[in-house]
Enzyme design. Sequence first.
Site, PDB file in Angstrom:
ATOM      1  N   SER A 290      -4.108   3.306  -3.291  1.00 43.18           N
ATOM      2  CA  SER A 290      -5.009   2.165  -3.437  1.00 43.18           C
ATOM      3  C   SER A 290      -4.536   1.198  -4.522  1.00 43.18           C
ATOM      4  CB  SER A 290      -6.423   2.687  -3.718  1.00 43.18           C
ATOM      5  OG  SER A 290      -7.371   1.665  -3.645  1.00 43.18           O
ATOM      6  N   ASP A 301       7.783  -5.684  -5.207  1.00 43.99           N
ATOM      7  CA  ASP A 301       7.987  -6.905  -4.416  1.00 43.99           C
ATOM      8  C   ASP A 301       8.467  -8.075  -5.268  1.00 43.99           C
ATOM      9  OD1 ASP A 301       7.280  -5.587  -2.145  1.00 43.99           O
ATOM     10  OD2 ASP A 301       5.413  -6.678  -1.795  1.00 43.99           O
ATOM     11  N   LYS A 315      -2.640   3.817   1.209  1.00 46.93           N
ATOM     12  CA  LYS A 315      -4.013   3.332   1.418  1.00 46.93           C
ATOM     13  C   LYS A 315      -4.015   1.813   1.240  1.00 46.93           C
ATOM     14  CE  LYS A 315      -8.810   3.790  -0.127  1.00 46.93           C
ATOM     15  NZ  LYS A 315      -9.059   2.422  -0.616  1.00 46.93           N
TER      16      LYS A 315
END
Length: 547
Positions: A290, A301, A315
């Site tokens: 999460s 990223d 998740k």
Amino acid sequence: MRRFYITVCLALLALASAAQTRGSHNAEIARNLEIFDDIYRQLDTYYVDTLSADTVIGWAIESMLSNVDPFTTYHPEDDEELKQMASGKYAGIGSVIRMNQRERRAEISEPYEGTPSQVAGLKAGDVILSVDGKDTEGVRLDDVTQQLRGEAGTNVEVRVRRPGREGELTFVLTRKTIQLPVIPYYGMQNDSVGYILLTGFTTGAMLEARQALLDLKGQGMRRLVLDLRDNPGGALDEAVNIVNLFVPEGRKVVYTKGKIPSSNREYFTSSEPVDTLMPVVVLVDGGTASAAEILSGSLQDMDRAVVVGSRTYGKGLVQSIHDLPYRGNLKITVSRYYIPSGRCIQAYDYRHLNADGSVGTVPDSLTREFLTQGGRTVRDGGGIKPDIEITADSLPSFIYDLVTGEEMFDYVTQYVLRHSEIAPAATFSISDEDYDDFVAYIRESGFAANRRSERVLGLLKDATRFEGYYDDVRTELEALEAKLTGDLASDLQRMKEDVKPYLNTEIVSRYYYQRGACQQQLGDDKVFSEAMRLLTDGEEYNKILHP
């Protein structure tokens, strides 16, 4: 003019079709609610026994939500679990308790440092005899927990029996609001590398993380290991704000997409960072989920950190809390989230189960490629894949049974009675003589591991008898049985190097609490060692982020 007329007609047809679909959907809802209502009323009227409406309808609610996804849950009036989940706070004495099966009573497992239980002198191993005069024998662990909790500022009397001491002890503790530690430990690991263990994203997590960063930088930190292993997540806003500690203001960290417009949001960094250049290694594993995946995935990223460990949980769903009648709440999945590269890392498809009823996952062959800010390839659909993958060691079930059983816990309680102090947490290791004493204690304690291989062998024997092959393979089966019949003392000596880290951690936690246990565990942590090696080798670190 004709083209405009056709366009208008097509638009009207689309609206009519949508309205018809919506009307059909509403009729389906109404029909099924009417059926459910009639079923319950007939059950209430004709069933042979009187049924509780709260219980029966509670079953229906729980079953319905469990078939949606594991994160959509109902919380009835004044549910303390929901409040604690959001805030990380509760009012009580500040101690973890466990069930002592032999005593059939709860016992103190770990008093949190600085809380009423630790300040008053409660210790791990204290068996709870009563709470406010109510005997705890045979009382469920959850019920004892609720007895210990209450309004902050109120008193609670706890009567205990302490191993190694005659008589009983009575403590009167004043409950207080307990803030669960979000960062149980941070510190310098050498003259330039700092370490932060972040265990959740409850309210205030960013402020704790920021203070830890500033403290470490004040101690000379120039590189950081951020440990998110076994971090189950929490508030999305807190994750965004912690990302902001490492990247400039105005960067998009995550965006969400749901069924209704209010579920579609974009989250940007909004303040000045602490440090945008310091090398960072983030540690993750299968328990990283999460909000912890938003933090690790966003830094990956943005090419801001190297991720080390094993693949995360996956998740990619976001929940929000909605009010219900009678002060209940529904925590419901409202959207999916997407990190800066545009990928959603949701691994499980709860809406399309496998033939055996298990939850399906996205196979690697069907995941899609995305690019980081610097052009590195990353993929969606299966959690965050680390830049450097390290597979966790698989431990024998024997060790799991030993660690989760009562015998090791009881041995450590006796060890503490004989040792008033131990070496510092980071350097402590049980001596060979004390380990031999531990082996003797476990052997005499009656500990019995759940030997699954012996159970399977028994099934194999039964199967060969049933099929008529037993006499043909009897010699081989008996030879196999002889090899599988282990000697407890021999097993403990053979697995000594695997058992010792768990034993060391349990001992250290009695003297230095959770903070010390975290320090001690790093000494045998190969994932952490890899992070330290990577930060020492700046060339390899940069090559990973900028191939």
